[in-house]
Motif scaffolding. Structure first.
Motif, PDB file in Angstrom:
ATOM      1  N   THR A  32       0.955  -1.275   0.048  1.00 43.50           N
ATOM      2  CA  THR A  32       0.017   0.106  -0.218  1.00 43.50           C
ATOM      3  C   THR A  32       0.760   1.400   0.047  1.00 43.50           C
ATOM      4  O   THR A  32       0.647   2.229  -0.834  1.00 43.50           O
ATOM      5  N   TYR A  74      -3.823  -1.792  -4.920  1.00 42.32           N
ATOM      6  CA  TYR A  74      -4.762  -1.037  -3.990  1.00 42.32           C
ATOM      7  C   TYR A  74      -4.071   0.576  -3.776  1.00 42.32           C
ATOM      8  O   TYR A  74      -4.618   1.499  -3.940  1.00 42.32           O
ATOM      9  N   GLY A  75      -2.950   0.602  -3.458  1.00 41.95           N
ATOM     10  CA  GLY A  75      -2.334   1.854  -3.045  1.00 41.95           C
ATOM     11  C   GLY A  75      -1.990   2.786  -4.331  1.00 41.95           C
ATOM     12  O   GLY A  75      -2.215   3.907  -4.202  1.00 41.95           O
ATOM     13  N   THR A  78      -4.781   5.346  -5.054  1.00 43.27           N
ATOM     14  CA  THR A  78      -4.960   6.353  -4.084  1.00 43.27           C
ATOM     15  C   THR A  78      -4.354   7.853  -4.543  1.00 43.27           C
ATOM     16  O   THR A  78      -5.309   8.742  -4.695  1.00 43.27           O
ATOM     17  N   GLY A 115     -11.611   0.680  -3.289  1.00 41.43           N
ATOM     18  CA  GLY A 115     -11.208  -0.448  -2.172  1.00 41.43           C
ATOM     19  C   GLY A 115     -12.197  -1.721  -2.300  1.00 41.43           C
ATOM     20  O   GLY A 115     -11.772  -2.751  -2.291  1.00 41.43           O
ATOM     21  N   ASN A 377      -7.414  -0.160   4.263  1.00 39.16           N
ATOM     22  CA  ASN A 377      -7.447   1.000   3.259  1.00 39.16           C
ATOM     23  C   ASN A 377      -8.748   1.682   3.617  1.00 39.16           C
ATOM     24  O   ASN A 377      -8.766   3.202   3.586  1.00 39.16           O
TER      25      ASN A 377
END
Length: 504
Positions: A32, A74-75, A78, A115, A377
């Motif tokens: 992440t 996932y990260g 962001t 997410g 998250n």
């Protein structure tokens, strides 16, 4: 079915030990973090951590490295959503609608959609990996160089469909990307091409260098060119962190489509998370907009949920060719092969029979890892949103620094930082001329792979171009590409495209 349940119960018994849970958590946290930091990426991090895995038990080492890989998916979304900086190559598409949502004060729902989509797709991808690992490898066996070339042609045609605005500009951007991809050393002869006697260019132009320049620095220059009150990051107050009922209604079918597409494309070598996210976005743009729905490129939640689901499903199923054939489908999986050989494990079909604890333990750990990532998250959405309240005059030097550190860390080379700055100016010009940079990046990534497979196919067929149409799978992929191109170029569709993007 009973075999599958037995295998999964063995896997969970391995993954649920204290040590393996701890390494899964470390991998997810690291993933992440490096996804959020632009430029680092899972390839660099796993490469840096490979020597550290010597001391770990094989299962723990692979669980941690796998956690880094899908954690980065996932990260990466962001920063793509918040500051239009794709932390990961597969997050380039997420930035198109995610950043538009953030500018409208809807960064919370965009991050939550990413997410939720990621968790659902990751879980399904893991199940696909468990249930279909053996039969699906037979599909991958059907792909030769000709088929890969045709698949990549289809990917590039998809990128033309994907780009907003002028078709001519989209095609020009793809060609520019392919030309950038030709810089470097020739695959067959080993001769430097288009390097202009600059030693640093013999390795080619790095994806991270161009992505950070065009997206990151280009966005900063564009923002600084505007009066302070109009700058992107503080245009709107963020309202509501979770998606509304209407958002859920729109994004759930998109997540299902992205998951199905990502699971299928992840199996193909060269596919994985990257091709999956581009293809999912193309598919969403083909799906009819409902009355009152925001156009794509202007903050449509489907444009965030579907690619994020696809890249996570793709990153899970890309373990199939690695674990069952011993063929790494992408750079990260190649490093995983390295990690396995460090521990005297021969990747391939025999892993499942000779080392079932490792095989099924790794699969079970992926499901646990996906759960950890959601728990990590979703509560952090509020923390990431706080970034938006920082005044831009403080934010942009930090972004410049992060990009510079990320770019420098890939090759430890200051030349890359100067090149990124140069591409920042190019990115600003793209914005001014209304050109979409996403097709350029896809052309840059697929160009060298296309060239390699084209030349391999021609060598095998002794120079016969007919190989692309005489092989049924290759011919059908090219037929789909031609059909897509005809549809996009047909006057009625062209007119509708122009109408859809007039609202820009």
């Amino acid at each position: 079915m009973t075999d599958l349940i037995d295998h999964l119960s063995l896997g969970f018994s391995v993954a649920f030990t204290m040590q393996n849970l701890l390494y899964a958590l470390i991998g997810c946290l690291l993933g992440t973090l490096i996804g959020v930091l632009p430029g680092l990426g899972p390839v660099t991090t796993i490469a840096m951590l490979l020597p550290a895995t010597y001391a770990l038990p094989p299962i723990a080492a692979l669980i941690m490295l796998a956690g880094i890989y899908y954690g980065a998916q996932y990260g990466g979304s962001t920063t793509a959503i918040l500051v239009n900086l794709p932390g990961e190559a597969s997050s380039v598409v997420t930035a198109l609608d995610g950043y538009a949502m953030a500018k409208k004060g809807r960064a919370g729902p965009a991050l939550a959609a990413a997410g939720i989509g990621s968790f659902f797709a990751g879980s399904v991808g893991t199940l696909v990996l468990a249930a279909f690992a053996v039969p699906l490898t037979e599909v991958a066996f059907m792909f030769g160089p000709a088929e890969y070339f045709s698949l990549m042609v289809l990917g590039l045609i998809g990128a033309v469909v994907l780009a907003s605005g002028s078709l001519l500009k989209a095609i020009a951007m793809i060609i520019l990307g392919l030309l950038f991809g030709m810089v470097g050393t020739d695959v067959n002869s080993g001769v430097a091409r288009f390097s202009f006697d600059i030693p640093e260019l013999t390795d080619g132009l790095g994806f991270i260098v161009i992505a950070m320049g065009v997206f990151g620095y280009g966005e900063i220059i564009q923002n600084l060119a505007q009066p302070e009150e109009e700058r992107a990051l503080n245009t709107k107050k963020v309202s509501g962190l979770m998606p509304t009922a209407a958002d859920f209604k729109a994004m759930m079918p998109a997540i299902l489509r992205g998951t199905a597409l990502g699971s299928a494309l992840g199996i193909l070598p060269g596919g994985g998370a990257l091709l999956s996210s581009f293809a999912a976005y193309t598919l969403e743009k083909k799906t009819k907009l409902r009355p009152g729905e925001v156009p794509f490129g202007q903050g449509n939640i489907r444009g965030v949920a579907s690619p994020e689901a696809a890249n996570n499903a793709g990153s899970q199923t890309s373990f199939i060719p690695l674990l069952t054939l011993g063929i790494p489908p992408n750079a990260v999986m190649a490093l995983m092969v390295g990690a396995m050989t460090i521990h005297n494990i021969q990747p391939g079909p025999q892993v499942m029979t000779s080392n079932p604890e490792l095989f099924w333990g790794l699969i079970a750990s992926m499901w646990i890892g996906n759960l950890m990532l959601v728990i990590l998250n979703l509560p952090l959405v509020g923390v990431w949103i706080k970034l938006l309240s920082v005044p831009y005059r403080w934010m942009f030097p930090a972004i410049v620094l992060f990009c510079a550190v990320g770019v420098y860390s890939t090759n430890n080379n200051t030349f890359d930082i100067w090149t990124t700055g140069m591409f920042g100016v190019v990115g600003y010009l793209f914005v001014k001329f209304g050109c979409e940079p996403a097709p350029l990046l896809l052309g840059l990534i697929l160009g060298p792979m296309m060239e390699e497979n084209l030349r391999r196919a021609m060598l095998l067929s002794r120079g016969d171009w007919g190989v692309f149409v005489t092989r049924p799978l290759s011919a059908s992929l090219l037929a789909v590409a031609a059909l897509l191109l005809l549809i996009v170029l047909s006057p009625s569709v062209k007119k509708k495209r122009e109408e859809a993007f007039v609202e820009d």
